[in-house]
Scaffold this active site. Structure first.
Site, PDB file in Angstrom:
ATOM      1  N   LYS A   9       0.838  -1.197   0.000  1.00 41.22           N
ATOM      2  CA  LYS A   9       0.000   0.000   0.000  1.00 41.22           C
ATOM      3  C   LYS A   9       0.883   1.262   0.000  1.00 41.22           C
ATOM      4  O   LYS A   9       2.100   1.175   0.224  1.00 41.22           O
ATOM      5  CB  LYS A   9      -0.926  -0.054   1.221  1.00 41.22           C
ATOM      6  CG  LYS A   9      -1.947  -1.211   1.154  1.00 41.22           C
ATOM      7  CD  LYS A   9      -2.778  -1.311   2.430  1.00 41.22           C
ATOM      8  CE  LYS A   9      -3.832  -2.422   2.329  1.00 41.22           C
ATOM      9  NZ  LYS A   9      -4.620  -2.561   3.580  1.00 41.22           N
ATOM     10  N   TYR A  49     -12.351  -2.493  -3.113  1.00 41.13           N
ATOM     11  CA  TYR A  49     -12.879  -2.500  -1.741  1.00 41.13           C
ATOM     12  C   TYR A  49     -14.399  -2.397  -1.684  1.00 41.13           C
ATOM     13  O   TYR A  49     -14.951  -2.044  -0.647  1.00 41.13           O
ATOM     14  CB  TYR A  49     -12.233  -1.377  -0.924  1.00 41.13           C
ATOM     15  CG  TYR A  49     -10.825  -1.698  -0.461  1.00 41.13           C
ATOM     16  CD1 TYR A  49     -10.567  -2.834   0.312  1.00 41.13           C
ATOM     17  CD2 TYR A  49      -9.747  -0.875  -0.785  1.00 41.13           C
ATOM     18  CE1 TYR A  49      -9.283  -3.134   0.738  1.00 41.13           C
ATOM     19  CE2 TYR A  49      -8.451  -1.178  -0.353  1.00 41.13           C
ATOM     20  CZ  TYR A  49      -8.224  -2.307   0.410  1.00 41.13           C
ATOM     21  OH  TYR A  49      -6.963  -2.618   0.841  1.00 41.13           O
ATOM     22  N   PHE A  57     -15.365   3.375   7.665  1.00 42.91           N
ATOM     23  CA  PHE A  57     -14.005   3.780   7.277  1.00 42.91           C
ATOM     24  C   PHE A  57     -13.758   3.678   5.766  1.00 42.91           C
ATOM     25  O   PHE A  57     -12.639   3.906   5.305  1.00 42.91           O
ATOM     26  CB  PHE A  57     -12.963   2.938   8.037  1.00 42.91           C
ATOM     27  CG  PHE A  57     -13.125   1.441   7.853  1.00 42.91           C
ATOM     28  CD1 PHE A  57     -12.604   0.798   6.741  1.00 42.91           C
ATOM     29  CD2 PHE A  57     -13.800   0.682   8.808  1.00 42.91           C
ATOM     30  CE1 PHE A  57     -12.752  -0.565   6.564  1.00 42.91           C
ATOM     31  CE2 PHE A  57     -13.950  -0.701   8.637  1.00 42.91           C
ATOM     32  CZ  PHE A  57     -13.429  -1.321   7.516  1.00 42.91           C
ATOM     33  N   ARG A  85      -1.622 -14.685   3.601  1.00 44.22           N
ATOM     34  CA  ARG A  85      -2.327 -14.076   4.741  1.00 44.22           C
ATOM     35  C   ARG A  85      -1.556 -14.304   6.041  1.00 44.22           C
ATOM     36  O   ARG A  85      -1.517 -13.441   6.906  1.00 44.22           O
ATOM     37  CB  ARG A  85      -3.739 -14.650   4.871  1.00 44.22           C
ATOM     38  CG  ARG A  85      -4.641 -14.406   3.668  1.00 44.22           C
ATOM     39  CD  ARG A  85      -5.289 -13.063   3.643  1.00 44.22           C
ATOM     40  NE  ARG A  85      -6.297 -12.895   4.682  1.00 44.22           N
ATOM     41  CZ  ARG A  85      -7.037 -11.788   4.811  1.00 44.22           C
ATOM     42  NH1 ARG A  85      -6.868 -10.769   3.977  1.00 44.22           N
ATOM     43  NH2 ARG A  85      -7.922 -11.693   5.768  1.00 44.22           N
ATOM     44  N   THR A  91      -5.199  -8.176  10.493  1.00 47.72           N
ATOM     45  CA  THR A  91      -5.546  -6.854   9.940  1.00 47.72           C
ATOM     46  C   THR A  91      -5.043  -5.714  10.823  1.00 47.72           C
ATOM     47  O   THR A  91      -4.494  -4.730  10.324  1.00 47.72           O
ATOM     48  CB  THR A  91      -7.081  -6.744   9.796  1.00 47.72           C
ATOM     49  OG1 THR A  91      -7.554  -7.874   9.061  1.00 47.72           O
ATOM     50  CG2 THR A  91      -7.467  -5.467   9.068  1.00 47.72           C
ATOM     51  N   ARG A 102       2.942  -7.259   8.955  1.00 48.27           N
ATOM     52  CA  ARG A 102       2.296  -6.199   9.748  1.00 48.27           C
ATOM     53  C   ARG A 102       2.793  -6.201  11.190  1.00 48.27           C
ATOM     54  O   ARG A 102       2.957  -5.147  11.802  1.00 48.27           O
ATOM     55  CB  ARG A 102       0.774  -6.370   9.704  1.00 48.27           C
ATOM     56  CG  ARG A 102       0.165  -5.996   8.353  1.00 48.27           C
ATOM     57  CD  ARG A 102      -1.291  -6.434   8.296  1.00 48.27           C
ATOM     58  NE  ARG A 102      -1.958  -6.028   7.063  1.00 48.27           N
ATOM     59  CZ  ARG A 102      -3.101  -6.557   6.642  1.00 48.27           C
ATOM     60  NH1 ARG A 102      -3.698  -7.510   7.344  1.00 48.27           N
ATOM     61  NH2 ARG A 102      -3.655  -6.142   5.512  1.00 48.27           N
ATOM     62  N   ASN A 112      -1.647  -0.232   7.355  1.00 48.65           N
ATOM     63  CA  ASN A 112      -1.120  -1.581   7.606  1.00 48.65           C
ATOM     64  C   ASN A 112      -0.319  -2.168   6.446  1.00 48.65           C
ATOM     65  O   ASN A 112      -0.155  -3.373   6.332  1.00 48.65           O
ATOM     66  CB  ASN A 112      -2.232  -2.519   8.097  1.00 48.65           C
ATOM     67  CG  ASN A 112      -3.351  -2.693   7.089  1.00 48.65           C
ATOM     68  OD1 ASN A 112      -3.293  -2.137   5.991  1.00 48.65           O
ATOM     69  ND2 ASN A 112      -4.361  -3.470   7.448  1.00 48.65           N
ATOM     70  N   HIS A 115      -1.700  -5.555   1.371  1.00 49.84           N
ATOM     71  CA  HIS A 115      -2.948  -6.271   1.129  1.00 49.84           C
ATOM     72  C   HIS A 115      -2.642  -7.663   0.600  1.00 49.84           C
ATOM     73  O   HIS A 115      -1.690  -7.836  -0.151  1.00 49.84           O
ATOM     74  CB  HIS A 115      -3.795  -5.538   0.081  1.00 49.84           C
ATOM     75  CG  HIS A 115      -4.860  -6.419  -0.512  1.00 49.84           C
ATOM     76  ND1 HIS A 115      -6.062  -6.643   0.107  1.00 49.84           N
ATOM     77  CD2 HIS A 115      -4.872  -7.180  -1.638  1.00 49.84           C
ATOM     78  CE1 HIS A 115      -6.781  -7.489  -0.634  1.00 49.84           C
ATOM     79  NE2 HIS A 115      -6.079  -7.830  -1.690  1.00 49.84           N
ATOM     80  N   GLU A 126      -9.355 -10.185  -8.055  1.00 44.49           N
ATOM     81  CA  GLU A 126      -8.500  -9.012  -7.859  1.00 44.49           C
ATOM     82  C   GLU A 126      -7.382  -8.970  -8.905  1.00 44.49           C
ATOM     83  O   GLU A 126      -7.021  -7.895  -9.382  1.00 44.49           O
ATOM     84  CB  GLU A 126      -7.927  -9.026  -6.436  1.00 44.49           C
ATOM     85  CG  GLU A 126      -9.014  -8.811  -5.384  1.00 44.49           C
ATOM     86  CD  GLU A 126      -8.555  -9.097  -3.951  1.00 44.49           C
ATOM     87  OE1 GLU A 126      -7.374  -9.438  -3.742  1.00 44.49           O
ATOM     88  OE2 GLU A 126      -9.402  -8.968  -3.037  1.00 44.49           O
TER      89      GLU A 126
HETATM   90  P1  GTP Z   1      -6.544  -6.398   3.191  1.00 41.49           P
HETATM   91  O1  GTP Z   1      -5.523  -7.465   2.926  1.00 41.49           O
HETATM   92  O2  GTP Z   1      -6.025  -5.011   2.950  1.00 41.49           O
HETATM   93  O3  GTP Z   1      -7.850  -6.660   2.485  1.00 41.49           O
HETATM   94  O4  GTP Z   1      -6.794  -6.447   4.764  1.00 41.49           O
HETATM   95  P2  GTP Z   1      -7.626  -7.525   5.570  1.00 41.49           P
HETATM   96  O5  GTP Z   1      -8.195  -8.556   4.650  1.00 41.49           O
HETATM   97  O6  GTP Z   1      -6.740  -7.975   6.676  1.00 41.49           O
HETATM   98  O7  GTP Z   1      -8.819  -6.642   6.169  1.00 41.49           O
HETATM   99  P3  GTP Z   1     -10.229  -6.248   5.493  1.00 41.49           P
HETATM  100  O8  GTP Z   1     -10.333  -6.815   4.117  1.00 41.49           O
HETATM  101  O9  GTP Z   1     -11.283  -6.530   6.477  1.00 41.49           O
HETATM  102  O10 GTP Z   1     -10.082  -4.672   5.407  1.00 41.49           O
HETATM  103  C1  GTP Z   1      -9.411  -4.095   4.303  1.00 41.49           C
HETATM  104  C2  GTP Z   1      -8.583  -2.929   4.794  1.00 41.49           C
HETATM  105  O11 GTP Z   1      -9.448  -1.928   5.326  1.00 41.49           O
HETATM  106  C3  GTP Z   1      -7.627  -3.247   5.945  1.00 41.49           C
HETATM  107  O12 GTP Z   1      -6.401  -3.778   5.529  1.00 41.49           O
HETATM  108  C4  GTP Z   1      -7.427  -1.888   6.545  1.00 41.49           C
HETATM  109  O13 GTP Z   1      -6.470  -1.123   5.816  1.00 41.49           O
HETATM  110  C5  GTP Z   1      -8.804  -1.245   6.370  1.00 41.49           C
HETATM  111  N1  GTP Z   1      -9.596  -1.407   7.583  1.00 41.49           N
HETATM  112  C6  GTP Z   1     -10.208  -2.532   8.039  1.00 41.49           C
HETATM  113  N2  GTP Z   1     -10.844  -2.302   9.194  1.00 41.49           N
HETATM  114  C7  GTP Z   1     -10.619  -0.988   9.477  1.00 41.49           C
HETATM  115  C8  GTP Z   1     -10.998  -0.118  10.538  1.00 41.49           C
HETATM  116  O14 GTP Z   1     -11.691  -0.523  11.477  1.00 41.49           O
HETATM  117  N3  GTP Z   1     -10.571   1.180  10.469  1.00 41.49           N
HETATM  118  C9  GTP Z   1      -9.812   1.636   9.452  1.00 41.49           C
HETATM  119  N4  GTP Z   1      -9.421   2.925   9.431  1.00 41.49           N
HETATM  120  N5  GTP Z   1      -9.431   0.859   8.439  1.00 41.49           N
HETATM  121  C10 GTP Z   1      -9.825  -0.423   8.446  1.00 41.49           C
HETATM  122 MG    MG Z   2      -9.301  -8.092   2.901  1.00 41.35          MG
END
Ligand code: GTP
Ligand code: MG
Length: 148
Positions: A9, A49, A57, A85, A91, A102, A112, A115, A126
């Site tokens: 990112k 997304y 958010f 993962r 996350t 992370r 973070n 992705h 994707e």
């Molecule tokens: P990705 O690999 O980026 O998809 O992350 P993930 O699969 O671990 O998490 P998820 O798909 O649920 O959320 C996608 C992204 O949204 C996360 O990586 C974060 O950058 C962001 N995100 C998720 N939850 C929150 C939150 O509660 N607050 C904020 N600000 N960002 C969030």
């Molecule tokens: Mg995700």
């Protein structure tokens, strides 16, 4: 063959973590199928997304992903989606295990650094979204040293 869409990112790019992050996937033994430094179009970020579009958010998340170039990549291998993962970690970086990307390199969920696709189907979806130009076909000649 299973593929995962993995993306450094904008914070990871700005912080100079690209080499560190790519190195972890490379050393693990997965096969790189595509790689680019990319100025993300808004529509691509929103589509990527879209499942989170009802979250509070979501706007900040899209803004974050558009805040600078990303490094987009596709990695291939048996079990690569789940394994990526694990390499990436939870996350919320404060909950991510030390040793994960992370866990070692980030502190906030909104910054973070990386992705990774959460299912093989999303790996395909994707990849098609971020690499409409297709992937690179090549022989990984060290394969006999990685796979029995
Ligand atoms: P990705 O690999 O980026 O998809 O992350 P993930 O699969 O671990 O998490 P998820 O798909 O649920 O959320 C996608 C992204 O949204 C996360 O990586 C974060 O950058 C962001 N995100 C998720 N939850 C929150 C939150 O509660 N607050 C904020 N600000 N960002 C969030
Ligand atoms: Mg995700």
């Amino acid at each position: 063959n299973e593929i995962s869409y993995v993306m450094v990112k904008p914070d990871g790019v700005q912080r100079g973590l690209v080499g560190e992050i790519i190195g972890r996937f490379e050393r693990k033994g997965f096969k790189l199928r595509a790689l680019k430094l990319y100025s993300t179009p808004k529509e691509v970020a929103e589509e990527h997304y879209k499942d989170l579009s009802s979250k509070p958010f979501y706007k900040d998340l899209v803004q974050y992903i558009l805040s600078g170039p990303v490094v987009a990549m596709v990695w291939e291998g048996d079990g690569v989606v789940a394994s990526a993962r694990k390499l990436i970690g939870a996350t919320n970086p404060l909950a991510s295990e030390p040793g994960t990307i992370r866990g070692d390199l980030a502190i906030e969920v909104g910054r973070n650094v990386i992705h990774g696709s959460d299912s093989p189907d999303n790996g395909e979806r994707e990849t098609a979204l971020w690499f409409p130009e297709g992937l690179v076909k090549w022989d990984q000649t060290l394969e006999p040293w990685l796979k029995e």
